[in-house]
Design an enzyme around this catalytic site. Structure first.
Site, PDB file in Angstrom:
ATOM      1  N   ASP A   1       0.839  -1.197   0.000  1.00 50.64           N
ATOM      2  CA  ASP A   1       0.000   0.000   0.000  1.00 50.64           C
ATOM      3  C   ASP A   1       0.874   1.246   0.000  1.00 50.64           C
ATOM      4  OD1 ASP A   1       0.706  -0.713   2.716  1.00 50.64           O
ATOM      5  OD2 ASP A   1      -0.710   0.812   3.417  1.00 50.64           O
TER       6      ASP A   1
ATOM      7  N   GLU B   1       0.089  -0.814   5.862  1.00 52.90           N
ATOM      8  CA  GLU B   1       1.177  -0.230   6.660  1.00 52.90           C
ATOM      9  C   GLU B   1       1.069   1.287   6.716  1.00 52.90           C
ATOM     10  OE1 GLU B   1       5.120   1.258   7.910  1.00 52.90           O
ATOM     11  OE2 GLU B   1       4.012   1.706   6.080  1.00 52.90           O
TER      12      GLU B   1
END
Length: 380
Positions: free
Chosen positions: A71, A135
C-alpha cells in the site's frame, strides 16, 4: 533463474494501491509466487488485503522471513508529477511512481530474491514472505493480522528482515536494529466558562493546560540509552474552539506525541502524564482527562549472529560497513519483533512520500542481490 526486481517494481507501481485499496498488487504477487512453488494464502481482515507465502515445509527447523507492504500514500495532485504517479515509467534508468521508494521496490526485491534463491539453491528450510496492504494506514489489520493468523495456524519464522528504506544517502550505510516507541496523548482540560473581564467567576482551562505542557517540555525525558537517542516529546496541537476574545472557554485540548527509547514504556509514560495532570487538577480545580494511544513500544534486536550475518553481507555487496541504528519513526518491525528477531534493511529513502517519488533501477537490482546473498549465507 533471473527474476528482474526492477521490472517487478514497475509492475507493482502500476497497481494503484492507495491504502486501503489493493489495486491488484497482491494478486500480481500471489500469481508470481504460486507459479514459483510458494504456498500462498490470503489473510485479509476487515477489508485489509494481506498475503502470506511460504516455500518449504510448514514448521521447518530453519526459516527466514521477509516483511513488507504494497500500500502507498495518496499521490496528491497528479499534475504536480513529472510522470504520472502510477505509470511505473522507467526513464534513463530511473523508475518513477508512488511506491517506487516506499516500498514496492523493497517488496519486489525480496520477492525476486526469494524466487531465484529457492529455484537455484533449494534450501533445507522455509522462506516466508508476509506482505500487507495496511502499513500506511491504521496498521491494525495488516501485519498484525498476518502474525495472528501465523500463530493460530502454527506458522513461524525464526528471523525476519523488513524491507523498508533504511539508508539515508547511499546503499549499505545503515541497518535498523530497533525503533523508538510512539505514544500519542490527547489531554482535555475542563474548567468554567466566563467573561474575560471577570476571571474570578470562571476557571480558565487554558491556563492550567499551558502550565501542564510547559512542565512536560521544560526538561528532556532522558539523555538517551546505549542504542537509542534521547526520547522526544512534541506538542502537536492546542485548541479550545473559542471564536470570542472576551470569553474564557470551558474546555481546551492539546495533543502531544512522544517518541520514546527503551528507558520508558507506554505504560510508564501514560502514568507520568496522568500523575502530572492529577497534580494540577488538585491545585487548580480544572478537570483533566488523558487519553493515550500507543502505536508501538520501543524494541531492540541485540547485535549477535543474525545482525552480524546481515551486516557482513551488506558490507561485502556494497563496500560500505553499515551503522546499526534505531533512528526514524515506526514500521511494522514493531509487530514482527513479538515473533522473532527482526531488523530493517532496504533502499535509500530520499524520495519517500514525495511528489516525483522515484528509484534507480540499478539500486533495486542491487537490493535483490543483497537479499539473495543473505538467504544463501543463512541457509549455507
Amino acid at each position: 533463474m533471473t527474476t528482474d526486481a526492477a521490472d517487478l517494481t514497475a509492475r507493482l507501481i502500476r497497481c494503484p494501491s492507495v491504502t486501503p485499496e489493493d489495486g491488484g498488487a497482491l494478486v500480481l504477487l500471489e500469481t508470481l509466487l504460486s507459479q514459483a512453488g510458494f504456498t500462498c494464502t490470503r489473510v485479509d481482515r476487515d477489508g485489509t488485503p494481506n498475503l502470506f507465502a511460504r516455500w518449504g515445509e510448514k514448521g521447518a527447523a530453519r526459516s527466514f522471513g521477509f516483511n513488507g507492504h504494497t500500500d502507498v500514500v495518496p499521490p496528491g495532485d497528479p499534475a504536480s508529477w513529472t510522470h504520472p504517479p502510477f505509470s511505473g515509467a522507467e526513464i534513463d534508468g530511473v523508475i518513477w511512481g508512488r511506491g517506487a521508494t516506499d516500498m514496492k521496490s523493497g517488496v519486489a526485491a525480496f520477492v525476486a530474491a526469494a524466487i531465484d534463491f529457492v529455484h537455484d539453491t533449494p534450501p533445507d528450510g522455509a522462506v516466508i514472505l508476509t506482505i500487507t496492504g495496511d502499513e500506511e494506514g491504521t496498521s491494525r489489520d495488516g501485519t498484525i493480522a498476518l502474525l495472528d493468523w501465523m500463530r493460530e495456524t502454527g506458522e513461524t519464522m525464526q528471523v525476519c528482515i523488513v524491507g523498508e528504506p533504511s539508508n539515508p544517502e547511499i546503499m549499505g550505510e545503515m541497518i535498523k536494529i530497533g525503533r523508538r516507541g510512539s505514544l500519542t496523548a490527547t489531554i482535555t482540560a475542563t474548567g468554567k466558562q466566563g467573561h474575560a473581564a471577570y476571571p474570578h467567576r470562571a476557571n480558565n482551562p487554558l491556563h492550567a493546560l499551558v502550565r501542564l505542557l510547559a512542565g512536560l517540555t521544560a526538561a528532556p525525558l532522558d539523555r538517551g540509552t546505549e542504542h537509542f537517542d534521547p526520547s522526544g516529546l512534541q506538542i502537536t496541537t492546542i485548541d479550545c474552539g473559542n471564536p470570542a476574545s472576551n470569553v474564557i472557554p470551558e474546555k481546551a485540548t492539546a495533543v502531544v506525541n512522544i517518541r520514546f527509547n527503551d528507558a520508558h514504556s507506554g505504560d510508564s509514560l501514560t502514568a507520568m502524564l496522568r500523575e502530572r495532570a492529577a497534580a494540577l487538577e488538585a491545585e487548580t480545580g480544572v478537570r483533566f482527562g488523558v487519553e493515550v494511544f500507543v502505536s508501538g513500544e520501543s524494541f531492540l534486536t541485540q547485535p549477535g549472529p543474525f545482525v552480524d550475518l546481515v551486516r557482513d553481507v551488506v558490507a561485502g555487496q556494497t563496500g560500505v560497513t553499515p551503522v546499526l541504528s534505531t533512528s526514524g519513526g515506526t514500521s511494522d518491525a514493531r509487530f514482527v519483533k513479538d515473533m522473532c528477531p527482526v531488523l530493517e534493511f532496504g533502499l535509500v529513502g530520499a524520495f519517500m512520500h514525495q511528489v516525483d517519488e522515484r528509484v534507480p533501477a540499478a539500486q533495486v537490482r542491487q537490493l535483490k542481490d543483497i537479499y539473495q546473498a543473505i538467504l544463501q549465507r543463512y541457509f549455507a
